[in-house]
Design a protein around this motif. Structure first.
Motif, PDB file in Angstrom:
ATOM      1  N   ILE A 225       6.090  -2.022   1.472  1.00  0.00           N
ATOM      2  CA  ILE A 225       5.446  -2.298   0.184  1.00  0.00           C
ATOM      3  C   ILE A 225       4.006  -1.800   0.204  1.00  0.00           C
ATOM      4  N   GLU A 226       3.281  -2.120   1.279  1.00  0.00           N
ATOM      5  CA  GLU A 226       1.878  -1.707   1.368  1.00  0.00           C
ATOM      6  C   GLU A 226       1.742  -0.188   1.436  1.00  0.00           C
ATOM      7  N   SER A 227       2.710   0.463   2.075  1.00  0.00           N
ATOM      8  CA  SER A 227       2.644   1.923   2.210  1.00  0.00           C
ATOM      9  C   SER A 227       3.029   2.642   0.926  1.00  0.00           C
ATOM     10  N   ALA A 228       3.802   1.967   0.065  1.00  0.00           N
ATOM     11  CA  ALA A 228       4.330   2.622  -1.129  1.00  0.00           C
ATOM     12  C   ALA A 228       3.307   2.707  -2.260  1.00  0.00           C
ATOM     13  N   VAL A 229       2.313   1.826  -2.241  1.00  0.00           N
ATOM     14  CA  VAL A 229       1.319   1.825  -3.319  1.00  0.00           C
ATOM     15  C   VAL A 229      -0.051   2.192  -2.764  1.00  0.00           C
ATOM     16  N   SER A 230      -0.899   2.695  -3.616  1.00  0.00           N
ATOM     17  CA  SER A 230      -2.236   3.097  -3.170  1.00  0.00           C
ATOM     18  C   SER A 230      -3.124   1.874  -2.975  1.00  0.00           C
ATOM     19  N   PRO A 231      -4.168   1.986  -2.155  1.00  0.00           N
ATOM     20  CA  PRO A 231      -5.055   0.843  -1.902  1.00  0.00           C
ATOM     21  C   PRO A 231      -5.669   0.263  -3.166  1.00  0.00           C
ATOM     22  N   ASP A 232      -5.951   1.096  -4.169  1.00  0.00           N
ATOM     23  CA  ASP A 232      -6.566   0.577  -5.385  1.00  0.00           C
ATOM     24  C   ASP A 232      -5.562  -0.156  -6.273  1.00  0.00           C
ATOM     25  N   GLN A 233      -4.267  -0.008  -5.985  1.00  0.00           N
ATOM     26  CA  GLN A 233      -3.244  -0.750  -6.719  1.00  0.00           C
ATOM     27  C   GLN A 233      -2.952  -2.106  -6.093  1.00  0.00           C
ATOM     28  N   LEU A 234      -3.263  -2.259  -4.823  1.00  0.00           N
ATOM     29  CA  LEU A 234      -2.778  -3.397  -4.052  1.00  0.00           C
ATOM     30  C   LEU A 234      -3.848  -4.468  -3.853  1.00  0.00           C
ATOM     31  N   THR A 235      -3.448  -5.709  -4.097  1.00  0.00           N
ATOM     32  CA  THR A 235      -4.216  -6.884  -3.699  1.00  0.00           C
ATOM     33  C   THR A 235      -3.347  -7.682  -2.743  1.00  0.00           C
ATOM     34  N   LYS A 236      -3.808  -7.877  -1.532  1.00  0.00           N
ATOM     35  CA  LYS A 236      -3.021  -8.625  -0.550  1.00  0.00           C
ATOM     36  C   LYS A 236      -3.722  -9.928  -0.200  1.00  0.00           C
ATOM     37  N   ILE A 237      -2.952 -10.998  -0.188  1.00  0.00           N
ATOM     38  CA  ILE A 237      -3.455 -12.311   0.182  1.00  0.00           C
ATOM     39  C   ILE A 237      -2.589 -12.851   1.311  1.00  0.00           C
ATOM     40  N   VAL A 238      -3.229 -13.259   2.392  1.00  0.00           N
ATOM     41  CA  VAL A 238      -2.525 -13.875   3.516  1.00  0.00           C
ATOM     42  C   VAL A 238      -2.842 -15.372   3.518  1.00  0.00           C
ATOM     43  N   LEU A 239      -1.812 -16.190   3.459  1.00  0.00           N
ATOM     44  CA  LEU A 239      -1.980 -17.639   3.411  1.00  0.00           C
ATOM     45  C   LEU A 239      -2.051 -18.187   4.828  1.00  0.00           C
TER      46      LEU A 239
END
Length: 286
Positions: A225-239
């Motif tokens: 998932i992270e590799s499929a979208v560009s960094p400016d598209q992605l917001t990642k949150i780790v709980l």
């Protein structure tokens, strides 16, 4: 079967039934303030649960001005008109599509666990409309998993290491131009090799520091998932200190709900309000 634990919603609500083929399933609308300019969310729960599993977040978002449509998938809860062994991932996807069609202009889709896989498929079929995805510990399944009923054959279909990579959801994400929020438990998506299992599969139930951990999603799914979208598209949150059981983690501390709710609210941003098609449950019971 999972029994729904119903907590009253904090604002206007409508529960309704929707026919899907030969049976009907329960859906629920949570209405926001009339002057809200926030996105509506279409929410899909995970396996062996029901739409109430998403209540902590959806209730918080409702009070913050976000309207949502959620529903029960067949086979996964006590309200189901058919047992798990007589339904399938394909049937669940058709159910998700039927409920989404009640509000086809909905721009944001949220999916948890198995619901993440279904959310991606619904978004793929509506990519001209959907511009935001909120994926909470999402699964992605190989295309073969959409054939058999849930049971041994289904389990076998999802057991091939990295088999999920043939999913159309991967190519969809590569061309998707919207925003993706990926929410992961700190202890979900662990590398299977670290627990003596083959790469490309989930680590499953493991012990870490004397604690039982459910790492249901393969490390490679999160990576894909992270590799499929560009960094400016992605917001990642780790709980922190959370495994695959995000709903239980949220229910243990209201402050966790507030922090995650605020992050989702910011991610959604302003948007024009949407309404259900004529002939379906009205936009507001008041």
């Amino acid at each position: 079967m999972i029994e729904a634990v119903r907590t009253p919603a904090p604002a206007s609500t409508r529960v309704f039934t929707q026919s899907v083929g030969e049976y009907a399933l329960e859906g629920r609308l949570l209405f926001a303030e009339q002057n809200s300019a926030r996105n509506s969310i279409f929410a899909v729960h995970g396996a062996r649960s029901d739409y109430t599993k998403l209540d902590p977040l959806l209730f918080w978002l409702q009070l913050a001005g976000v309207r949502s449509l959620s529903f029960n998938l067949s086979g996964h809860n006590a309200a189901s008109p058919v047992p798990l062994s007589e339904t399938s991932l394909a049937a669940n996807l058709e159910e998700a599509r039927a409920f989404y069609d009640l509000d086809p202009s909905c721009q944001a889709i949220l999916g948890q666990s198995m619901g993440g896989a279904l959310a991606l498929k619904v978004a793929e079929a509506n990519e001209s409309t959907v511009d935001k995805l909120v994926l909470i510990c999402p699964a992605i399944y190989p295309e073969a998993a959409y054939g058999p009923c849930f049971g041994a054959e289904f389990t076998q279909s999802i057991s091939t290491p990295n088999g999920f990579m043939d999913s159309s959801s991967i190519s969809f994400l590569r061309r998707f131009r919207g925003k993706v929020m990926l929410i992961a438990g700190e202890y979900d998506g662990l590398r299977a090799r670290d627990f003596g299992k083959p790469d490309g599969r989930s680590a499953g139930h493991v012990m870490m520091n004397g604690k039982s951990i459910n790492s249901a999603i393969p490390y490679e799914v999160f990576n894909a998932i992270e590799s499929a979208v560009s960094p400016d598209q992605l917001t990642k949150i780790v709980l922190p200190d959370c495994d695959h059981g995000v709903s239980a983690w949220l229910r243990r501390d209201p402050e966790r709900v507030t922090r995650l709710g605020r992050a989702i609210l910011e991610f959604l941003g302003p948007s024009s309000r949407t309404g259900l098609r004529d002939g379906h449950p009205p936009a507001d019971p008041s």
